[in-house]
Design a protein around this motif. Sequence first.
Motif, PDB file in Angstrom:
ATOM      1  N   PHE A 567     -14.160  97.329  91.810  1.00  0.00           N
ATOM      2  CA  PHE A 567     -13.920  97.217  93.248  1.00  0.00           C
ATOM      3  C   PHE A 567     -12.487  97.612  93.589  1.00  0.00           C
ATOM      4  O   PHE A 567     -11.612  97.656  92.726  1.00  0.00           O
ATOM      5  N   GLU A 568     -12.286  97.922  94.863  1.00  0.00           N
ATOM      6  CA  GLU A 568     -10.950  98.238  95.374  1.00  0.00           C
ATOM      7  C   GLU A 568     -10.541  97.136  96.339  1.00  0.00           C
ATOM      8  O   GLU A 568     -11.347  96.685  97.164  1.00  0.00           O
ATOM      9  N   LEU A 569      -9.307  96.693  96.233  1.00  0.00           N
ATOM     10  CA  LEU A 569      -8.844  95.566  97.041  1.00  0.00           C
ATOM     11  C   LEU A 569      -8.770  95.925  98.524  1.00  0.00           C
ATOM     12  O   LEU A 569      -8.352  97.038  98.882  1.00  0.00           O
ATOM     13  N   PRO A 570      -9.130  94.975  99.380  1.00  0.00           N
ATOM     14  CA  PRO A 570      -9.004  95.209 100.830  1.00  0.00           C
ATOM     15  C   PRO A 570      -7.566  95.006 101.281  1.00  0.00           C
ATOM     16  O   PRO A 570      -6.696  94.577 100.491  1.00  0.00           O
ATOM     17  N   GLU A 571      -7.296  95.293 102.531  1.00  0.00           N
ATOM     18  CA  GLU A 571      -5.951  95.096 103.085  1.00  0.00           C
ATOM     19  C   GLU A 571      -5.524  93.632 102.969  1.00  0.00           C
ATOM     20  O   GLU A 571      -4.394  93.322 102.604  1.00  0.00           O
ATOM     21  N   GLU A 572      -6.428  92.723 103.311  1.00  0.00           N
ATOM     22  CA  GLU A 572      -6.129  91.292 103.222  1.00  0.00           C
ATOM     23  C   GLU A 572      -6.592  90.778 101.847  1.00  0.00           C
ATOM     24  O   GLU A 572      -7.775  90.564 101.623  1.00  0.00           O
ATOM     25  N   CYS A 573      -5.663  90.627 100.937  1.00  0.00           N
ATOM     26  CA  CYS A 573      -6.031  90.242  99.564  1.00  0.00           C
ATOM     27  C   CYS A 573      -5.121  89.139  99.027  1.00  0.00           C
ATOM     28  O   CYS A 573      -4.949  88.996  97.821  1.00  0.00           O
ATOM     29  N   GLY A 574      -4.525  88.373  99.949  1.00  0.00           N
ATOM     30  CA  GLY A 574      -3.590  87.319  99.537  1.00  0.00           C
ATOM     31  C   GLY A 574      -4.242  86.259  98.674  1.00  0.00           C
ATOM     32  O   GLY A 574      -3.646  85.774  97.707  1.00  0.00           O
ATOM     33  N   GLU A 575      -5.488  85.865  99.016  1.00  0.00           N
ATOM     34  CA  GLU A 575      -6.163  84.820  98.233  1.00  0.00           C
ATOM     35  C   GLU A 575      -6.367  85.273  96.787  1.00  0.00           C
ATOM     36  O   GLU A 575      -6.201  84.489  95.847  1.00  0.00           O
ATOM     37  N   PHE A 576      -6.744  86.544  96.599  1.00  0.00           N
ATOM     38  CA  PHE A 576      -6.982  87.076  95.252  1.00  0.00           C
ATOM     39  C   PHE A 576      -5.712  87.009  94.406  1.00  0.00           C
ATOM     40  O   PHE A 576      -5.719  86.497  93.286  1.00  0.00           O
ATOM     41  N   PHE A 577      -4.601  87.514  94.956  1.00  0.00           N
ATOM     42  CA  PHE A 577      -3.351  87.499  94.198  1.00  0.00           C
ATOM     43  C   PHE A 577      -2.811  86.079  94.033  1.00  0.00           C
ATOM     44  O   PHE A 577      -2.195  85.750  93.012  1.00  0.00           O
ATOM     45  N   ASP A 578      -3.049  85.232  95.015  1.00  0.00           N
ATOM     46  CA  ASP A 578      -2.617  83.839  94.912  1.00  0.00           C
ATOM     47  C   ASP A 578      -3.320  83.158  93.736  1.00  0.00           C
ATOM     48  O   ASP A 578      -2.706  82.404  92.977  1.00  0.00           O
ATOM     49  N   ALA A 579      -4.631  83.432  93.576  1.00  0.00           N
ATOM     50  CA  ALA A 579      -5.390  82.862  92.455  1.00  0.00           C
ATOM     51  C   ALA A 579      -4.936  83.476  91.130  1.00  0.00           C
ATOM     52  O   ALA A 579      -4.721  82.773  90.139  1.00  0.00           O
ATOM     53  N   LEU A 580      -4.769  84.788  91.140  1.00  0.00           N
ATOM     54  CA  LEU A 580      -4.429  85.506  89.913  1.00  0.00           C
ATOM     55  C   LEU A 580      -3.047  85.116  89.394  1.00  0.00           C
ATOM     56  O   LEU A 580      -2.846  84.927  88.185  1.00  0.00           O
ATOM     57  N   TYR A 581      -2.076  84.994  90.305  1.00  0.00           N
ATOM     58  CA  TYR A 581      -0.700  84.681  89.923  1.00  0.00           C
ATOM     59  C   TYR A 581      -0.382  83.189  90.073  1.00  0.00           C
ATOM     60  O   TYR A 581       0.786  82.801  90.079  1.00  0.00           O
ATOM     61  N   VAL A 582      -1.410  82.372  90.200  1.00  0.00           N
ATOM     62  CA  VAL A 582      -1.270  80.907  90.266  1.00  0.00           C
ATOM     63  C   VAL A 582      -0.285  80.507  91.363  1.00  0.00           C
ATOM     64  O   VAL A 582       0.671  79.763  91.129  1.00  0.00           O
ATOM     65  N   GLY A 583      -0.509  81.046  92.545  1.00  0.00           N
ATOM     66  CA  GLY A 583       0.282  80.635  93.695  1.00  0.00           C
ATOM     67  C   GLY A 583       1.698  81.172  93.743  1.00  0.00           C
ATOM     68  O   GLY A 583       2.504  80.734  94.566  1.00  0.00           O
ATOM     69  N   ASP A 584       2.040  82.124  92.873  1.00  0.00           N
ATOM     70  CA  ASP A 584       3.424  82.623  92.875  1.00  0.00           C
ATOM     71  C   ASP A 584       3.447  84.143  92.766  1.00  0.00           C
ATOM     72  O   ASP A 584       4.098  84.709  91.901  1.00  0.00           O
ATOM     73  N   HIS A 585       2.697  84.826  93.640  1.00  0.00           N
ATOM     74  CA  HIS A 585       2.688  86.282  93.604  1.00  0.00           C
ATOM     75  C   HIS A 585       3.866  86.879  94.377  1.00  0.00           C
ATOM     76  O   HIS A 585       3.947  88.090  94.551  1.00  0.00           O
ATOM     77  N   THR A 586       4.773  86.021  94.830  1.00  0.00           N
ATOM     78  CA  THR A 586       5.959  86.517  95.548  1.00  0.00           C
ATOM     79  C   THR A 586       7.098  86.854  94.583  1.00  0.00           C
ATOM     80  O   THR A 586       8.126  87.378  94.996  1.00  0.00           O
ATOM     81  N   GLY A 587       6.900  86.558  93.285  1.00  0.00           N
ATOM     82  CA  GLY A 587       8.001  86.691  92.322  1.00  0.00           C
ATOM     83  C   GLY A 587       8.482  88.107  92.100  1.00  0.00           C
ATOM     84  O   GLY A 587       9.666  88.328  91.819  1.00  0.00           O
ATOM     85  N   VAL A 588       7.578  89.108  92.201  1.00  0.00           N
ATOM     86  CA  VAL A 588       7.974  90.486  91.889  1.00  0.00           C
ATOM     87  C   VAL A 588       9.004  91.000  92.894  1.00  0.00           C
ATOM     88  O   VAL A 588      10.053  91.537  92.510  1.00  0.00           O
ATOM     89  N   LEU A 589       8.736  90.841  94.174  1.00  0.00           N
ATOM     90  CA  LEU A 589       9.693  91.319  95.182  1.00  0.00           C
ATOM     91  C   LEU A 589      10.989  90.508  95.156  1.00  0.00           C
ATOM     92  O   LEU A 589      12.066  91.043  95.441  1.00  0.00           O
ATOM     93  N   ARG A 590      10.901  89.216  94.802  1.00  0.00           N
ATOM     94  CA  ARG A 590      12.128  88.429  94.648  1.00  0.00           C
ATOM     95  C   ARG A 590      12.982  89.011  93.521  1.00  0.00           C
ATOM     96  O   ARG A 590      14.209  89.106  93.632  1.00  0.00           O
ATOM     97  N   SER A 591      12.336  89.392  92.438  1.00  0.00           N
ATOM     98  CA  SER A 591      13.056  89.988  91.306  1.00  0.00           C
ATOM     99  C   SER A 591      13.710  91.305  91.706  1.00  0.00           C
ATOM    100  O   SER A 591      14.858  91.590  91.346  1.00  0.00           O
ATOM    101  N   ILE A 592      12.980  92.125  92.462  1.00  0.00           N
ATOM    102  CA  ILE A 592      13.527  93.414  92.901  1.00  0.00           C
ATOM    103  C   ILE A 592      14.731  93.197  93.811  1.00  0.00           C
ATOM    104  O   ILE A 592      15.717  93.946  93.757  1.00  0.00           O
ATOM    105  N   ASN A 593      14.671  92.178  94.623  1.00  0.00           N
ATOM    106  CA  ASN A 593      15.815  91.883  95.490  1.00  0.00           C
ATOM    107  C   ASN A 593      17.030  91.456  94.662  1.00  0.00           C
ATOM    108  O   ASN A 593      18.176  91.822  94.989  1.00  0.00           O
ATOM    109  N   ARG A 594      16.802  90.687  93.589  1.00  0.00           N
ATOM    110  CA  ARG A 594      17.912  90.310  92.701  1.00  0.00           C
ATOM    111  C   ARG A 594      18.533  91.542  92.052  1.00  0.00           C
ATOM    112  O   ARG A 594      19.754  91.641  91.900  1.00  0.00           O
TER     113      ARG A 594
END
Length: 615
Positions: A567-594
Amino acid sequence: MSEFDTNKFAAEVVVQATERAAAQVVDNKLVDAIRRLYHTLADAYSPFLEKTYRRVSTIRTFLRPTESIDLLQAYIPVKLTDREQDYSVEDLLDRIARGDSFVVSALAGRGKSVLMRYLALSMYHAPRGKIPLFLELRSINSLTSKEILPFLHSQYRGDSGVSYADFLRALEKGYFCLILDGFDEVSPPDRDHIEAQILSILDDFEACPLVVSGRSDDRFHSWEHAHVLHLKPMSYDQTRALIETAKYDEDVKRVFLRRLTPEFFEKHESFLDTPLLAIMLMLTFEEYAEIPHSLHEFYRNAFDTLVRRHDAMKSQFLRETHSGCTAEEFKRIFSSFCVFTYSKSAYAFHRDEAIEYLKRAIKQQDLEVDATKILDDLIESVCLLQEEGFEISFVHRSFQEYFCALFISNAPSGFVEKYLEEASLRIHDDVLPMLYGMNPERVEEEWAYDFVEDIIKKYPTNLRGRNEKFLRACYPRWSADVLSKSVIVVIRSETKLSRCLAILRRFYPKMFESPKGRLLPEVEEWQAAVVSALKNMESDGIAGLEGFSSHIDDSDSRPNEGKVFNFELPEECGEFFDALYVGDHTGVLRSINRIRIAQRKRREKGQEFLTSLFD
C-alpha cells in the motif's frame, strides 16, 4: 594442515543422515532409497568437496597477505549474541545440525568470513550428518544468471551425472548445510534478487539449514525463518590471544603485549575489540608509538606503515618496486582504483579486470606508469591487494572504503554533491563517516548544509502535520506481511529523500541518538497499535489494504496462511507513524534541526576567524 579423507567424511555423513532418515520413516525401502541418494551425491561431489576443504581450511591474513595460513592455528574462539543471550560457536553448530538457520551479522573486520570458514571446516572434521556447501556470494557478481542453487549445483557436481532434481531432493531431506558468505559483497542492484532467493530457500527447504553472513542490514530482521546473531566484539583476553598467535616479529609482539594492559584495552577498545584493527594497531604502534583518534587517521597511518615496511625490506634485500612509483603516486592511483571498483561493487576480480581498472586510475591521475607493474606492487610490495588462485581481492574491504573516501575528499569542486546524490553508495559501510572525518567543512559546504536548510524550509515548525508529511515523503510505499496475528511492516521502496536522510545519519550519528529513558511497549501492545492503524486506513479506502481486517481477524482458522498487503500512505498518516515510532515520530526533524544549529555555529566560528585575521 591435516589431509582430508573424502571417503571417510562421506561415509560418516551417509551413516548419520541415514540414521536420521530411519528415525523419521518406517518404510525400509524408502530408507534404502535415501541411502542410495546420499551415496550418489557424496561420490559425485567428492572432487569439489576436497577443493572446498582446501579453500576453507586456510586463510590469508593482513600480516601474511601472500601466504596461506592454517585456519585452525590462527582461529580465536568467538562469541555471538542475539541481544538477549550469548552463544558459542559450538552452540551454533549444534543448532545448525538440528536444522536451524542463521544470519551472522557484524561490522567490518570482526571476522565474519573467518567464522564462516570455521563453520564449514568444523562440519568437515565432525560431520553431524550434513555436507557443508560453501559459497562466497561475491562470486555471483560476475555471473550473467545470478541464481544461487543452480550455481551451487553446477559447482559441486562437476562432470558427474547428478541431476538438478536429485540435488533439490537432497536439499529437501536436509542432506546439506548452505554456508553463504558475504551478503554485503553482493552488488547492490542484485541484493533484492539474492535476498528473494535466500528467503525462498528458507521457505522451500525447511530441513536444510542455511547460514548467511553480512554487515548489519535492516532487511535481516524480516527474515522470518533465520535467527539473527551478531558477532560480539573481542574481549581483552581474546585480543591478547590474537596478538600472541599472530605470525609476526616476536620482539614487536612482546613490546605491544607489554603495553596491552586492561587499562590500555579499555581506553582504545574501539580499535582493539576488532581483529583486523587490533593487528593493524600493532603495526602502526610499532611505527608511530601512538594511537590515532579517528578511523581515517588510523587507515592513513596503516598505509604509511605498509609503505615503510616495504622500504625497510627493500633496503634489507636490495629490492626495488616494480613500478618505481613514490608513496604519494601509489596513494593517488590506488584511491582512483578504489573509487572505480567501489562504484561498481567490485571487491574481487580476475587479473585482466584489475589491470583495466588500474589503467583507468592511472589515466585519471594523469600519470605514466605500467598498470601491470602497479598491480604487482599492490600485491607484493605494499600488500593492499592479495592474489589467491585466479582471483585478486583487497586484503580487506575497509582499505577500499578508506581510499574511496580519500579520493572523494580530494576531488574537484562539485564532486562531493554529485557523488553523494548519484553514486552507488553503501550507506552502512565506513566511506561516509571517514569522508566526513577527513573534510567536514567540504561535506557541509558542498552538500549537507543546503540539504538541511532545504528540509527545514520545506517542513517549517508551523506546518501542520509536518513530521508525518516528511516521513511520508521519505517512505511513501510499504508492505504489511501478515502471518497468524503477527504483522511485519516493512518499507517497500525508498526515495532519493530517504537515501539522503540515511547519508545524513552517517555524517552526524550522535545527532540522531535515540532519546534515553523512554519506555517501549511490549511487542503485543506495539503490534495492536500498528494493526489498528492499518485497519483504519483500510476503512478509509486506501488501495492495497482491501481485506486486511478480515484476513487478520480470521487468521486463527488458517495460522500458516500468510498474505502480503502492499500500500501507499495517504496524506493523513499520523496514526500509522505514531504507532510505528511508539508516539515519537517527531524525532527525525528535531535531529535535523540540531544539525542545522551545529552547522550554523561552525560557519559563524569560521567567519569570526577570517575576520580576526584581517582586522
